[in-house]
Design a protein around this motif. Structure first.
Motif, mmCIF file in Angstrom:
data_model
loop_
_atom_site.group_PDB
_atom_site.id
_atom_site.type_symbol
_atom_site.label_atom_id
_atom_site.label_comp_id
_atom_site.label_asym_id
_atom_site.label_seq_id
_atom_site.Cartn_x
_atom_site.Cartn_y
_atom_site.Cartn_z
ATOM 1 N N PRO A 143 29.299 17.834 -46.312
ATOM 2 C CA PRO A 143 28.571 17.701 -47.577
ATOM 3 C C PRO A 143 28.200 16.260 -47.916
ATOM 4 C CG PRO A 143 30.875 18.287 -47.969
ATOM 5 C CD PRO A 143 30.613 18.452 -46.511
ATOM 6 N N LEU A 144 29.036 15.300 -47.540
ATOM 7 C CA LEU A 144 28.682 13.905 -47.782
ATOM 8 C C LEU A 144 27.458 13.511 -46.953
ATOM 9 C CD1 LEU A 144 32.209 12.207 -47.871
ATOM 10 C CD2 LEU A 144 30.557 12.279 -49.751
ATOM 11 N N GLY A 145 27.428 13.948 -45.708
ATOM 12 C CA GLY A 145 26.273 13.662 -44.876
ATOM 13 C C GLY A 145 24.999 14.252 -45.449
ATOM 14 N N MET A 146 25.091 15.480 -45.960
ATOM 15 C CA MET A 146 23.920 16.126 -46.547
ATOM 16 C C MET A 146 23.527 15.463 -47.855
ATOM 17 S SD MET A 146 21.810 18.463 -45.757
ATOM 18 C CE MET A 146 20.390 19.174 -46.584
ATOM 19 N N LEU A 147 24.508 14.955 -48.598
ATOM 20 C CA LEU A 147 24.240 14.309 -49.880
ATOM 21 C C LEU A 147 23.322 13.105 -49.714
ATOM 22 C CD1 LEU A 147 25.113 14.485 -52.915
ATOM 23 C CD2 LEU A 147 26.872 12.806 -52.361
ATOM 24 N N PHE A 148 23.442 12.415 -48.586
ATOM 25 C CA PHE A 148 22.645 11.207 -48.339
ATOM 26 C C PHE A 148 21.612 11.431 -47.234
ATOM 27 C CE2 PHE A 148 26.898 9.823 -49.744
ATOM 28 C CZ PHE A 148 26.523 9.300 -50.965
ATOM 29 N N SER A 149 21.037 12.622 -47.225
ATOM 30 C CA SER A 149 20.070 12.984 -46.193
ATOM 31 C C SER A 149 18.644 13.059 -46.698
ATOM 32 C CB SER A 149 20.443 14.349 -45.595
ATOM 33 O OG SER A 149 20.248 15.374 -46.572
ATOM 34 N N GLY A 150 18.461 12.939 -48.016
ATOM 35 C CA GLY A 150 17.127 13.141 -48.565
ATOM 36 C C GLY A 150 16.679 14.587 -48.474
ATOM 37 N N GLY A 151 17.654 15.509 -48.321
ATOM 38 C CA GLY A 151 17.334 16.931 -48.236
ATOM 39 C C GLY A 151 16.925 17.395 -46.855
ATOM 40 N N ILE A 152 17.043 16.525 -45.837
ATOM 41 C CA ILE A 152 16.671 16.886 -44.468
ATOM 42 C C ILE A 152 17.948 17.228 -43.706
ATOM 43 C CG2 ILE A 152 15.579 16.099 -42.343
ATOM 44 C CD1 ILE A 152 13.931 14.153 -44.081
ATOM 45 N N ARG A 153 18.095 18.502 -43.320
ATOM 46 C CA ARG A 153 19.349 18.993 -42.755
ATOM 47 C C ARG A 153 19.748 18.244 -41.486
ATOM 48 N NH1 ARG A 153 17.993 24.150 -42.097
ATOM 49 N NH2 ARG A 153 18.614 24.675 -44.222
ATOM 50 N N GLN A 154 18.797 17.959 -40.630
ATOM 51 C CA GLN A 154 19.123 17.278 -39.368
ATOM 52 C C GLN A 154 19.681 15.877 -39.632
ATOM 53 O OE1 GLN A 154 16.324 18.802 -40.163
ATOM 54 N NE2 GLN A 154 15.499 20.012 -38.470
ATOM 55 N N GLY A 155 19.097 15.175 -40.596
ATOM 56 C CA GLY A 155 19.620 13.864 -40.960
ATOM 57 C C GLY A 155 21.011 13.963 -41.546
ATOM 58 N N GLY A 156 21.269 15.008 -42.331
ATOM 59 C CA GLY A 156 22.597 15.220 -42.898
ATOM 60 C C GLY A 156 23.644 15.449 -41.835
ATOM 61 N N ALA A 157 23.282 16.198 -40.791
ATOM 62 C CA ALA A 157 24.236 16.455 -39.706
ATOM 63 C C ALA A 157 24.581 15.163 -38.960
ATOM 64 C CB ALA A 157 23.650 17.491 -38.745
ATOM 65 N N LEU A 158 23.582 14.317 -38.755
ATOM 66 C CA LEU A 158 23.849 13.043 -38.087
ATOM 67 C C LEU A 158 24.742 12.164 -38.950
ATOM 68 C CD1 LEU A 158 20.275 12.252 -36.683
ATOM 69 C CD2 LEU A 158 22.251 13.110 -35.414
ATOM 70 N N ASN A 159 24.477 12.125 -40.247
ATOM 71 C CA ASN A 159 25.339 11.365 -41.162
ATOM 72 C C ASN A 159 26.774 11.863 -41.095
ATOM 73 O OD1 ASN A 159 23.139 9.898 -42.079
ATOM 74 N ND2 ASN A 159 22.832 11.148 -43.907
ATOM 75 N N ALA A 160 26.937 13.191 -41.090
ATOM 76 C CA ALA A 160 28.277 13.788 -41.095
ATOM 77 C C ALA A 160 29.065 13.385 -39.853
ATOM 78 C CB ALA A 160 28.173 15.310 -41.178
ATOM 79 N N LEU A 161 28.409 13.384 -38.715
ATOM 80 C CA LEU A 161 29.083 12.992 -37.465
ATOM 81 C C LEU A 161 29.597 11.564 -37.557
ATOM 82 C CD1 LEU A 161 29.834 13.339 -34.475
ATOM 83 C CD2 LEU A 161 27.474 12.675 -33.899
ATOM 84 N N ILE A 162 28.766 10.650 -38.050
ATOM 85 C CA ILE A 162 29.158 9.245 -38.132
ATOM 86 C C ILE A 162 30.295 9.059 -39.140
ATOM 87 C CG2 ILE A 162 28.355 6.911 -38.568
ATOM 88 C CD1 ILE A 162 27.186 8.337 -36.079
ATOM 89 N N ILE A 163 30.217 9.739 -40.286
ATOM 90 C CA ILE A 163 31.270 9.632 -41.304
ATOM 91 C C ILE A 163 32.604 10.087 -40.738
ATOM 92 C CG2 ILE A 163 32.093 10.565 -43.511
ATOM 93 C CD1 ILE A 163 29.122 10.664 -44.382
ATOM 94 N N ALA A 164 32.603 11.208 -40.022
ATOM 95 C CA ALA A 164 33.852 11.729 -39.462
ATOM 96 C C ALA A 164 34.458 10.758 -38.451
ATOM 97 C CB ALA A 164 33.598 13.088 -38.812
#
Length: 574
Positions: free
Chosen positions: A382-403
């Motif tokens: 959810p944190l990755g999606m929160l900072f994705s601008g609503g783009i799911r693929q960008g949210g998934a990439l964010n989530a991987l880096i955060i983890a």
């Protein structure tokens, strides 16, 4: 620079840190220390919340995996890195003991600080002008993009590099305020910065459109885009610096420009500063190498089909911003306040107070940072999606880096606090030795990451950050034991084991709830929108916190009481 947890940080322990009567700079009473820490943590908390809003709006404006997404961060990172390389360590570590010592003079340090500020700002102004004029060379040297992408990065650099001078003003005025016991303004000034930036980002989205709907590219970029994005960001830094002039005047030091620098004791400061500059050059040189490597992935995006996404610099920046939250809100606030106590203990040759302060600080910081790591791991999606601008693929990439970064969060804060002991003792040589070791390791890991396929480069960089933080604690601990002897590491380790057990219990419950919200499914509720991600965070976060606190009580972690004391006292007074 402008640097979440709602609890305040106490550093008072009646059995450890005795109350001091002298409240001059550097001798802050223990109860005042707790109060100052709470004020700073509150300011940092508000600033970080607004900072997260700003990052979410930036992701909405230019995305996190688009054609422009990495170009602005690449340019906007430059003034931060360059300032830290040439002056940040001097302002944030070396000057405080010098200002504290000067404050004990009959003029409260007015003459010394006036000359110090005049010298610092003169040097910074000259350097800022020269570096800004060299923007094309700097942008080309520190990124791996070319063509239209490099041209736009250079334009951003021209707008962003003047921030170096205002970072310097903010830092030196802030350290003068801190050394005189005025801690709040330094932590609250970034709030104004974020408000200005947020206003310009909202204007950008309203006037130029969001990445999700428009798809900004270097070819479609206009001067108006640049003014709203880069101009608004730089204006925020300017306001952040200038707003500190108000509390500085209230100190009544009678500061004014003074250009005579001989015979006032700046020689010792210069010797310490020169060593610290080398340390910061080495350390922040590593960050620039990391950025250079990350933009290899950025450049590779131009060869991808429209429906393919790989992690780039913006994803790494977002992941870094999120994972340092526990450090920024808790550890940094506590360390800034306690640094004066450590410096004062050194000036009095009080080794026991140094050790006790260090032990208490590490244990208290751990209460927040261990929970922070657990929460980041569970809430990565959810944190990755929160900072994705609503783009799911960008949210998934964010989530991987955060983890990947989350595991290193407690070690980041611990190492920062360990190194404050050296600087409080005016020992700039040992941190340089440590930084050299860590930088060699970091450069090797970064260059190793560059050898992977472009889609793996940024994840491998994130993993190298975590490994580097762990190694840093081990090395800093070894040097510190040699310098001050044993400082209670066994007790610190025991407390952190219990904190980890509590964190794992909270993480298990939180992970189950995220799973119920569809965190493991690409079409699950977590991934539907920024709003749905925020809902999951608001539901899971409090549940994890409640279980964590309950487990700390069961495990008899008394540091929880120390951590919560100022907050509970404030509510009881109300």
């Amino acid at each position: 620079m402008s640097d979440t947890n709602t609890a305040s940080i106490p550093v008072q322990d009646a059995g450890v840190l005795p109350r001091r009567r002298d409240a001059r700079a550097g001798n802050v009473p223990a109860d005042s220390t707790a109060r100052s820490s709470a004020i700073m943590a509150a300011g940092t908390l508000v600033s970080r919340i607004l900072g997260l809003v700003r990052v979410a709006l930036l992701a909405t404006a230019i995305g996190t995996a688009g054609a422009v997404s990495d170009l602005f961060p690449a340019a906007n990172n430059l003034p931060t890195y360059i300032f830290l390389m040439i002056a940040g360590g001097v302002f944030n570590a070396v000057l405080v003991p010098q200002i504290i010592r000067a404050s004990q003079q009959p003029d409260r340090g007015s003459d010394y600080v006036s000359r110090l500020m005049t010298l610092s700002m003169t040097v910074l102004l000259i350097l800022t002008v020269l570096i800004t004029l060299a923007a094309p060379f700097v942008a080309d040297l520190l990124t791996n993009v070319d063509g239209d992408a490099l041209a736009l990065t250079t334009v951003f650099a021209y707008w962003c590099l003047p921030q170096i001078f205002f970072y310097g003003i903010y830092s030196i005025i802030g350290q003068v305020l801190n050394a005189n016991g005025s801690f709040g303004p330094y932590m609250w000034a970034p709030v104004v910065n974020n408000i200005v930036s947020i206003g310009f980002l909202i204007a950008f989205i309203a006037m130029m459109g969001a990445q999700r709907t428009v798809g900004h590219t270097p070819e479609s970029w206009t001067p108006t885009h640049t003014l709203l994005l880069a101009g608004g960001t730089t204006l925020g830094i300017v306001v952040q610096a200038l707003v500190l002039i108000i509390p500085l005047r209230r100190l009544g030091l009678g500061l004014r420009p003074k250009f005579g620098w001989r015979g006032v004791g700046l020689g010792q400061t210069g010797r310490l500063a020169s060593i610290t500059i080398v340390t910061m050059l080495v350390g922040n040189g590593l960050y620039m190498i990391n950025q250079w490597v990350a933009t290899i992935a950025t450049d590779a995006r131009s060869d991808l089909p429209g429906d393919a996404y790989i992690a780039g610099l913006s994803n790494l920046d977002i992941g870094t911003l999120v994972y340092v939250l526990p450090h920024s809100v808790i550890a940094l606030s506590l360390a800034t306040v306690m640094f004066n106590r450590l410096a004062s203990a050194h000036s009095e040759n009080d080794l026991e107070t140094t050790k006790e302060t260090l032990s208490l600080g590490l244990r208290t910081i751990g209460v927040a940072t261990v929970f922070g790591a657990a929460a980041l791991l569970v809430l990565a999606a959810p944190l990755g999606m929160l900072f994705s601008g609503g783009i799911r693929q960008g949210g998934a990439l964010n989530a991987l880096i955060i983890a990947l970064l989350a595991v290193g969060a407690p070690f980041l804060s611990a190492n920062f606090f360990l190194n404050r002991v050296f600087y409080a003792a005016e020992d700039a040589v040992t941190p340089l030795k440590i930084q050299l070791i860590l930088s060699v390791t970091g450069v090797a890991l970064a260059l190793g990451s560059s050898l992977f396929d472009p889609d793996l480069i940024v994840p491998m960089l994130a993993l190298s950050f975590t490994l580097g933080n762990i190694v840093a604690v081990v090395i800093s601990h070894g040097f510190l034991v040699r310098k001050i002897g044993r400082y209670g590491a066994t007790r610190i380790y025991d407390v952190h084991v219990r904190l980890t057990i509590a964190g794992l219990m909270a993480a298990g419950a939180g992970a189950a709830i995220v799973w119920l919200f569809g965190g493991s499914q690409p079409t699950g509720f977590v991934w539907q929108s920024v709003f749905s991600a925020a809902v999951v965070i608001l539901v899971v976060g409090p549940v994890m916190a409640a279980i964590y606190v309950l487990m700390l009580k069961v495990l008899r972690v008394t540091e929880l009481r120390d951590f919560l004391a100022p907050l509970l006292a404030r509510f009881s007074r109300r």
